[in-house]
Design an enzyme around this catalytic site. Sequence first.
Site, mmCIF file in Angstrom:
data_model
loop_
_atom_site.group_PDB
_atom_site.id
_atom_site.type_symbol
_atom_site.label_atom_id
_atom_site.label_comp_id
_atom_site.label_asym_id
_atom_site.label_seq_id
_atom_site.Cartn_x
_atom_site.Cartn_y
_atom_site.Cartn_z
ATOM 1 N NE ARG A 27 -7.822 -7.927 -8.442
ATOM 2 C CZ ARG A 27 -6.917 -7.324 -7.651
ATOM 3 N NH1 ARG A 27 -7.158 -7.173 -6.360
ATOM 4 N NH2 ARG A 27 -5.783 -6.889 -8.131
ATOM 5 N NE ARG A 28 -4.393 -9.995 -9.596
ATOM 6 C CZ ARG A 28 -3.515 -9.878 -8.615
ATOM 7 N NH1 ARG A 28 -3.580 -10.673 -7.589
ATOM 8 N NH2 ARG A 28 -2.574 -8.988 -8.669
ATOM 9 C CE1 TYR A 54 -2.312 7.063 -0.706
ATOM 10 C CE2 TYR A 54 -1.570 5.362 0.803
ATOM 11 C CZ TYR A 54 -2.593 6.093 0.228
ATOM 12 O OH TYR A 54 -3.901 5.844 0.555
ATOM 13 C CG HIS A 98 -9.877 1.634 -5.868
ATOM 14 N ND1 HIS A 98 -9.970 2.948 -5.460
ATOM 15 C CD2 HIS A 98 -8.743 1.147 -5.277
ATOM 16 C CE1 HIS A 98 -8.957 3.236 -4.653
ATOM 17 N NE2 HIS A 98 -8.188 2.165 -4.537
ATOM 18 C CG PHE A 99 -6.136 -0.977 -9.279
ATOM 19 C CD1 PHE A 99 -5.617 -1.044 -10.546
ATOM 20 C CD2 PHE A 99 -6.478 -2.164 -8.634
ATOM 21 C CE1 PHE A 99 -5.443 -2.263 -11.176
ATOM 22 C CE2 PHE A 99 -6.304 -3.392 -9.256
ATOM 23 C CZ PHE A 99 -5.793 -3.438 -10.539
ATOM 24 C CG HIS A 100 -7.546 0.528 -14.318
ATOM 25 N ND1 HIS A 100 -7.674 -0.707 -13.737
ATOM 26 C CD2 HIS A 100 -6.594 0.378 -15.282
ATOM 27 C CE1 HIS A 100 -6.859 -1.559 -14.318
ATOM 28 N NE2 HIS A 100 -6.179 -0.935 -15.264
ATOM 29 C CG HIS A 154 -2.105 1.040 0.766
ATOM 30 N ND1 HIS A 154 -3.128 0.764 -0.119
ATOM 31 C CD2 HIS A 154 -2.250 2.355 1.076
ATOM 32 C CE1 HIS A 154 -3.862 1.846 -0.315
ATOM 33 N NE2 HIS A 154 -3.352 2.836 0.396
HETATM 34 FE FE1 HAS Z 1 -6.464 1.983 -3.090
HETATM 35 C C1 HAS Z 1 -6.767 -1.441 -3.269
HETATM 36 C C2 HAS Z 1 -8.122 2.005 -0.101
HETATM 37 C C3 HAS Z 1 -5.874 5.386 -2.751
HETATM 38 C C4 HAS Z 1 -4.238 1.863 -5.716
HETATM 39 N N1 HAS Z 1 -5.680 0.504 -4.280
HETATM 40 C C5 HAS Z 1 -5.971 -0.837 -4.204
HETATM 41 C C6 HAS Z 1 -5.278 -1.529 -5.255
HETATM 42 C C7 HAS Z 1 -4.523 -0.597 -5.918
HETATM 43 C C8 HAS Z 1 -4.799 0.678 -5.306
HETATM 44 C C9 HAS Z 1 -3.575 -0.842 -7.082
HETATM 45 O O1 HAS Z 1 -8.903 -0.039 2.052
HETATM 46 C C10 HAS Z 1 -5.385 -3.008 -5.566
HETATM 47 C C11 HAS Z 1 -4.231 -3.805 -5.049
HETATM 48 C C12 HAS Z 1 -4.394 -5.260 -5.467
HETATM 49 O O2 HAS Z 1 -3.926 -5.602 -6.574
HETATM 50 O O3 HAS Z 1 -5.011 -6.026 -4.734
HETATM 51 N N2 HAS Z 1 -6.963 3.411 -1.712
HETATM 52 C C13 HAS Z 1 -7.676 3.219 -0.583
HETATM 53 C C14 HAS Z 1 -7.876 4.492 0.095
HETATM 54 C C15 HAS Z 1 -7.234 5.443 -0.659
HETATM 55 C C16 HAS Z 1 -6.653 4.756 -1.789
HETATM 56 C C17 HAS Z 1 -8.625 4.738 1.375
HETATM 57 N N3 HAS Z 1 -5.305 3.356 -4.056
HETATM 58 C C18 HAS Z 1 -5.194 4.689 -3.742
HETATM 59 C C19 HAS Z 1 -4.237 5.323 -4.623
HETATM 60 C C20 HAS Z 1 -3.777 4.329 -5.459
HETATM 61 C C21 HAS Z 1 -4.458 3.103 -5.084
HETATM 62 C C22 HAS Z 1 -3.844 6.777 -4.568
HETATM 63 C C23 HAS Z 1 -2.770 4.373 -6.556
HETATM 64 C C24 HAS Z 1 -2.084 5.421 -6.896
HETATM 65 N N4 HAS Z 1 -7.307 0.558 -1.936
HETATM 66 C C25 HAS Z 1 -7.874 0.771 -0.711
HETATM 67 C C26 HAS Z 1 -8.222 -0.527 -0.107
HETATM 68 C C27 HAS Z 1 -7.813 -1.513 -0.999
HETATM 69 C C28 HAS Z 1 -7.258 -0.800 -2.134
HETATM 70 C C29 HAS Z 1 -8.847 -0.792 1.204
HETATM 71 C C30 HAS Z 1 -7.891 -3.043 -0.813
HETATM 72 C C31 HAS Z 1 -9.166 -3.568 -1.254
HETATM 73 C C32 HAS Z 1 -9.205 -5.073 -1.312
HETATM 74 O O4 HAS Z 1 -10.100 -5.634 -0.685
HETATM 75 O O5 HAS Z 1 -8.391 -5.719 -1.998
HETATM 76 C C33 HAS Z 1 -7.135 6.926 -0.323
HETATM 77 O O6 HAS Z 1 -5.784 7.334 -0.315
HETATM 78 C C34 HAS Z 1 -7.935 7.773 -1.255
HETATM 79 C C35 HAS Z 1 -8.023 9.223 -0.792
HETATM 80 C C36 HAS Z 1 -8.407 10.112 -1.934
HETATM 81 C C37 HAS Z 1 -9.303 11.108 -1.877
HETATM 82 C C38 HAS Z 1 -9.605 11.872 -3.133
HETATM 83 C C39 HAS Z 1 -9.163 13.328 -3.079
HETATM 84 C C40 HAS Z 1 -9.463 14.000 -4.385
HETATM 85 C C41 HAS Z 1 -8.603 14.828 -5.050
HETATM 86 C C42 HAS Z 1 -9.045 15.405 -6.370
HETATM 87 C C43 HAS Z 1 -9.607 16.812 -6.205
HETATM 88 C C44 HAS Z 1 -9.987 17.402 -7.511
HETATM 89 C C45 HAS Z 1 -9.779 18.689 -7.879
HETATM 90 C C46 HAS Z 1 -10.163 19.148 -9.260
HETATM 91 C C47 HAS Z 1 -9.089 19.686 -7.005
HETATM 92 C C48 HAS Z 1 -9.999 11.463 -0.656
HETATM 93 C C49 HAS Z 1 -7.273 15.229 -4.525
HETATM 94 C C50 HAS Z 1 -11.328 20.133 -9.204
HETATM 95 C C51 HAS Z 1 -11.472 20.820 -10.494
HETATM 96 C C52 HAS Z 1 -12.447 20.577 -11.389
HETATM 97 C C53 HAS Z 1 -12.459 21.359 -12.636
HETATM 98 C C54 HAS Z 1 -13.547 19.572 -11.155
#
Ligand code: HAS
Length: 544
Positions: A419-420, A206, A356-358, A202
Amino acid sequence: MPVTLLIFGIYHGLMQVIYRSGIIHETAMAKIDYYQGLTLHGVINAVVLTTFFAVAFGHATIIYYLKKEPSKLMARISMWLMIIGTLMAAAAMFSGRASVLYTFYPPLRATPFFYLGAALLIIGSWFAFFAWVKTYREWMKENPGVKTPLAVLGTIVNFTVWFVCTLAVAYEVLVLLLPWSIGFTKTINVPLARMLFWFFGHALVYFWLLPAYIMFYTMLPKIAGGKLYSDNAGRLALFLFLILSVPVGVHHQFSEPVFERGTKLFQSILTYGVAIPSFITAFTIAASLEYAGRKRGAKGLFGWMKKLPYWDKNNFLFAYLICGLILFIFGGATGIVNASYALNSIVHNTDWMPGHFHMTVAGPVFLAILGMSIYLLSKLSGKEIKYKNFVVIVPYLWLIGVLIFSSGLMWGGLMGEPRRTNLGMTYTNPENSLFRPDWVPSTMLALVGGIIMTVAAMLFFWSFFATVFSKKSFEPHLDFPTAEVLHEERELSILNNFKPWLVIMIIVIIIAYVPALMDTFKYSGPGAPPYDTNNPTPVNLNNF
Ligand code: HAS
């Protein structure tokens, strides 16, 4: 080299949606088996491309913002170790002797070359980091009391997380997997290996994300035509990643009986915690963009969104970064669903997960890598970018493709699509007794999204390689657009000092992972012999 390899990575992504939507009902295409292709897709896109990019971008930020060059010898050692490691792992995967997916879970076994290659890639990246730390310490001595530039702070935070988390996977690879793969040890402790992998796994996400965050904070406000709303917010977000990126790996293992409830609960709470720096980022960057839009004459509550330079060919980085941010709104929300124990039991190991991860790694991360790669290619080689119209269209096409693709996957995931799995052999094959007609529309939707993503990637390759093979037209130089800060904020020494954050990082990791390690030793069953992907009986070591 990684962008060249990416051609194979993208091709195998397309093959995934073709297999799974039932367009073909084969176990292999062009002599590459389904799991071999999926391994190539995951390892090239998620491990090789991202690690090479993080190191290259790290070199660039350190040199540009500190105005000092780290040791060239260390940089060369780092580069060659990474190249040799990648070639070893690539040879193992292309020859079909390492179809273990990017998570290389035992008891699936790969040839020792694959594990050695992965270890060299990681160790190579450490050399680059060690050289930067030396340069940074020298810079601090020469500039007492000067705030560390935000981009440098981000790079050092990112590689500290990387160094700590890769220690676990290096142990897994060198002490557990390699001797077992060679045949020195007959069995392996599967829960221990998986725990070590997710200690790394994990934090890895990041490590992928932070180069994009560095661009959001230090470059995006400038190229949008505005200023960074708060430098302190950026520093705080980066330091929070330092303490919270590693001790959350068990959230990938909620379904595994080896961990006790308390261990899972604590890491679940920390997982909500690691979303906080992203919420801080969402607020700070939205505020910076709003300021930019208003400076461009926007009126009303949301008028600023219309005034941003979405289609400016000469400022194409904006398109890559904004499309990544939009995708991350959905990627982040689905991450929080995953973090919730009860909801996780519905979506775990279904198609929801790649959905999710895409929208995370193939969203802000991948788009920032593409945009910055072609930007740096042009600046550092002194070549004008060719086919700029393509370059600016790519992120929007990719955004549309990923939104369609991930919607198909998540819709299917909620209906139980695994998946997979090569669904085309059974569930999406009308000739098969296991046929699931309700999974046809969702996998077809994913296919449409996957095709659009492939077209976007082809346009990018076209422009990238046309630029590579063009003639030099200006003096090569390194230059980043750098945002000014909107407010002169009060300087907080805690936000310019690594030491307290490093101490907290170590304490939180110990509190989260000592119980996890104890659970693993308490509940591990007998060790497992090696298995091959397509065979339900253990591998005969002599035939491997
Ligand atoms: Fe995740 C599984 C929870 C973030 C990647 N994640 C994965 C896997 C990958 C992955 C590859 O709790 C699968 C691994 C595998 O092969 O088994 N993930 C989270 C949580 C976050 C999170 C809580 N993941 C990421 C990021 C990744 C990533 C970043 C890659 C870079 N994830 C999980 C969990 C699993 C998981 C479980 C396991 C599930 C399972 O059962 O297998 C947090 O960090 C997310 C926080 C993000 C936010 C969004 C903030 C929004 C922003 C955009 C603002 C937009 C603006 C534009 C300013 C709160 C910053 C506005 C302007 C306009 C014009 C509209």
